[in-house]
Design an enzyme around this catalytic site. Structure first.
Site, PDB file in Angstrom:
ATOM      1  N   LYS B  96       0.816  -1.221   0.000  1.00  0.00           N
ATOM      2  CA  LYS B  96       0.000   0.000   0.000  1.00  0.00           C
ATOM      3  C   LYS B  96       0.851   1.273   0.000  1.00  0.00           C
ATOM      4  O   LYS B  96       0.433   2.308  -0.510  1.00  0.00           O
ATOM      5  CB  LYS B  96      -0.946   0.007   1.200  1.00  0.00           C
ATOM      6  CG  LYS B  96      -2.004  -1.092   1.160  1.00  0.00           C
ATOM      7  CD  LYS B  96      -3.013  -0.886   0.054  1.00  0.00           C
ATOM      8  CE  LYS B  96      -4.137  -1.917   0.093  1.00  0.00           C
ATOM      9  NZ  LYS B  96      -4.997  -1.834  -1.112  1.00  0.00           N
ATOM     10  N   GLU B 118      -9.768   5.829   2.916  1.00  0.00           N
ATOM     11  CA  GLU B 118     -10.587   4.761   3.471  1.00  0.00           C
ATOM     12  C   GLU B 118      -9.648   3.609   3.764  1.00  0.00           C
ATOM     13  O   GLU B 118      -8.580   3.517   3.172  1.00  0.00           O
ATOM     14  CB  GLU B 118     -11.663   4.326   2.461  1.00  0.00           C
ATOM     15  CG  GLU B 118     -11.223   3.273   1.434  1.00  0.00           C
ATOM     16  CD  GLU B 118     -10.130   3.754   0.486  1.00  0.00           C
ATOM     17  OE1 GLU B 118      -9.948   4.974   0.340  1.00  0.00           O
ATOM     18  OE2 GLU B 118      -9.436   2.901  -0.107  1.00  0.00           O
ATOM     19  N   SER B 385       1.779  -9.731  -0.840  1.00  0.00           N
ATOM     20  CA  SER B 385       1.404  -8.313  -0.815  1.00  0.00           C
ATOM     21  C   SER B 385       1.575  -7.659   0.553  1.00  0.00           C
ATOM     22  O   SER B 385       1.751  -6.455   0.647  1.00  0.00           O
ATOM     23  CB  SER B 385      -0.048  -8.155  -1.283  1.00  0.00           C
ATOM     24  OG  SER B 385      -0.899  -8.984  -0.513  1.00  0.00           O
TER      25      SER B 385
END
Lengths: 261, 403
Positions: B96, B118, B385
């Protein structure tokens, strides 16, 4: 039909008062009675909200009524059924308001045809931007209006373009934000509205979002052809106010639309 | 950074991936979306901007992340060689940060002083809170109330980073509702606020911008596998919620048709139940969060409440580019259940000493299906990830049940 009606009201030196109700809220069983009382009390138009699970443009009040309506099982067909019943009692414009997914899921052709057959005169789709209009509106019908929204952030170029596309009227979103009550309008809000009004030449312009009292209406009525009130009504319904008390409130709002300063 | 020339060229000029994507938002947001798009086109090929971003990736985030050969896991299956792309080693513990760094630079270029985001699992929220702390910008993170409990460690981390975390109590109280609330905030505070969307979802240009920022994963992996094996891989496997880590690793390989791309969705309690998040597997076209895309919805067009054990996959929509990639059969989308993901968490931890995030564990779990149909001379890359520290509570609660 919507435009002619607005012109007629304006010709009497009055601004149009449009009232938003969520389909089947607060109750299904006497929703038609509520609509009748609101129209009788002085509303010139009725917007009938068809609930969507994820209403991006709405504040907490209309989120609540949408959720409650969904929980009571309201669908597009119910909204059309109620419109048909209300149409039997009035000649005033009735307009559906719902989100793009509800229309596309129902099918644009079928939505326009069925809405029109039930006596609705148009639809407002708050998440349908001008950018998607041509791909989305693949079917239209004479005398069924697709109302577009203008906002304080719209560029001049866009205002002119959406004025060209919109029919019925242009819905001016009078504040940046979601639906719901606020403490009046700032000078900035007012000047943005004045600026927009000068560019909306092909349609009547009705202002909505954040209008909750006759005082609010007096503040902006010189810069639009009418006003739209939603959350303030829904909030009263949430608080279990009687339909007569709602009707009184509507006639107060309508008074605000008539006074000339 | 020079983008590869591609036969595949989406989105088109109007922001569509075939019939998907677009800008289904209130008119108020059109102006800031246009402004963002314009700014992005300016910086996309601006060496100064790209150098600044690369420097941050390197010195702040720790890129390039390694491509680790999974020796014991490979032996465990006895088939193709398995490599792991280690986004779990990025600063803040997941991919991210790649997007958060890119977008915070964009936000500053746009002169925005306030950042909103969010978050589902909290990884994106943490990444945004982190870059806001680094650059001294005000940060507000919307998080479904349910998720604030599932991921309480990340809530604490964000608050430590001086972000304001607002629990969202509307709807299903998860990622979709947090996204609604973030969009409502943006509509209201559009003048001074930039919305850093966390996945390849939302209105154009977000799916494109987030993809481009995340595709550093695939560009590195491509170079690394060439160095190690002197060839391209045969399979890439990644989990798909909104789909940003998957697009990130897939995108630079899209024109390499011999590389098979597999996206793994969350089947929750199972596809036969209503408790899953397998949007591409079981959804149909809809309009949601500003985009046209596959959507889990009921027959009336109401968005379904979805479920996954991993808060980051618990989303009823998916990035519009994935919808296109499914329709043109460039990517195969499959799904695995909560329990399979939990077992895979154990497997990777025991075999490789790498505790994956529950989201990531879905990609690992699919190896049980994929590996038997591979051969020893083939190569599989799994995108790891994120790391699983944040999920320890959920893992502790649930691993007992499956035994």
């Amino acid at each position: 039909m919507i435009e002619e009606y607005i012109e007629k009201v304006n010709a009497d030196n009055e601004k149009v008062l449009s009232i938003f109700l969520t389909t089947g809220f607060p109750r299904k069983k006497d929703f038609v009675l509520l609509a009748e009382k609101v129209l009788h009390a002085g509303a010139d138009m009725l917007e009938i909200g068809i609930p969507f699970s994820d209403p991006l443009a709405d504040g907490q009040v209309i989120q609540y009524s949408s959720q409650a309506a969904l929980e009571s099982g309201i669908t597009v067909r119910d909204a059309f059924y109620f419109a048909e019943e209300i149409r039997k009692k009035t000649d005033k414009p009735l307009i559906a308001m719902t989100y793009a997914n509800i229309v596309s899921n129902y099918g644009i052709d079928k939505f326009v045809n069925d809405a029109s057959a039930s006596g609705l005169n148009g639809v407002i789709i708050p998440d349908l931007s001008l950018d998607e209009y041509d791909r989305f509106i693949t079917f239209q019908k004479e005398d069924f209006d697709i109302v577009l929204l203008a906002t304080p952030t719209s560029s001049e170029e866009r205002l002119i373009a959406l004025d060209t596309k919109s029919s019925g009227f242009v819905y001016y979103v009078s504040v940046t934000g979601t639906t719901g009550t606020r403490n009046g309008f700032s000078d900035e809000d007012i000047s943005a509205m004045q600026k927009t009004r000068k560019l909306i030449l092909q349609n009547k312009m009705l202002a909505g979002f954040g209008i909750s009292s006759p005082e609010n209406i007096l503040q902006i009525k010189d810069f639009c052809d009418g006003v739209i009130v939603g959350s303030a009504i829904i909030k009263k319904l949430m608080n279990n106010e009687s339909y007569d008390s709602i009707a009184n409130f509507v006639s107060e709002l309508k008074k605000g639309c008539k006074i000339t300063l | 950074m020079v983008m590869e020339k591609k036969n595949y060229s989406f989105p088109d000029a109007s922001g569509h991936f075939g019939k998907y994507g677009g800008k289904f938002v209130p008119e108020t947001l059109i102006a800031p979306l246009h402004e963002l798009e314009e700014m992005y086109h300016q910086v996309k090929d601006d060496p100064l901007f790209q150098n600044e971003l690369m420097q941050l990736h390197k010195d702040y985030s720790g890129r390039p992340t390694p491509l680790t050969f999974a020796n014991r896991l490979t032996k465990h299956f006895g088939k193709a060689k398995i490599y792991l792309k280690r986004e779990d080693l990025c600063h803040t513990g997941a991919h991210k940060i790649n997007n958060a760094l890119g977008q915070i630079l964009l936000a500053m270029k746009l002169g925005k002083k306030r950042i909103i985001a969010e978050t589902g699992a909290g990884q994106h929220g943490v990444a945004v809170a982190t870059v806001c702390a680094k650059f001294g910008l005000k940060c507000v993170v919307y998080m479904g109330e349910v998720d604030t409990h599932r991921q309480s460690l990340n809530v604490f981390r964000m608050r430590l980073l001086r972000a304001e975390v607002i629990p969202v109590t509307s709807g299903s109280k998860t990622l979709k509702d947090a996204t609604n609330e973030a969009i409502r905030d943006w509509v209201t505070n559009v003048k001074d606020t930039h919305y850093i969307i966390g996945s390849v979802v939302g209105p154009h240009p977000y799916p494109m911008i987030v993809r481009d920022f995340q595709s550093i994963i695939g560009r590195e992996a491509k170079k690394q596998i060439q160095e190690k094996e002197n060839r391209l891989p045969d399979y890439l496997v990644a989990c798909v919620g909104g789909g940003s880590n998957a697009i990130g690793i897939f995108y630079p390989f899209i024109d390499d048709e011999q590389v098979k791309l597999i996206g793994v969705e969350a089947a929750g309690y199972g596809l036969q139940t209503t408790k899953h998040s397998a949007t591409l597997t079981l959804g149909r076209e809809g309009i949601f969060h500003g985009m046209k895309t596959y959507l889990l919805q009921n027959k009336n067009g109401q968005v379904e409440e979805v479920h996954s054990i991993s808060a980051g996959l618990d989303y009823p929509g998916v990035g519009p580019e994935h919808s296109l990639l499914k329709d043109i059969s460039r990517v195969e989308y499959v799904s695995v259940t909560d329990n399979e993901a939990l077992e895979a968490t154990k497997l990777l931890t025991e075999q490789e000493g790498i505790l994956p995030a529950l989201e990531t564990a879905h990609a690992v779990a699919y190896l049980n299906y994929l590996m038997p149909r591979t051969s020893k001379n083939e190569i599989v890359i799994v995108n790891i990830s994120g790391r699983g520290d944040k999920d320890l509570n959920t893992i502790i609660e649930n691993l007992g049940k499956t035994k």
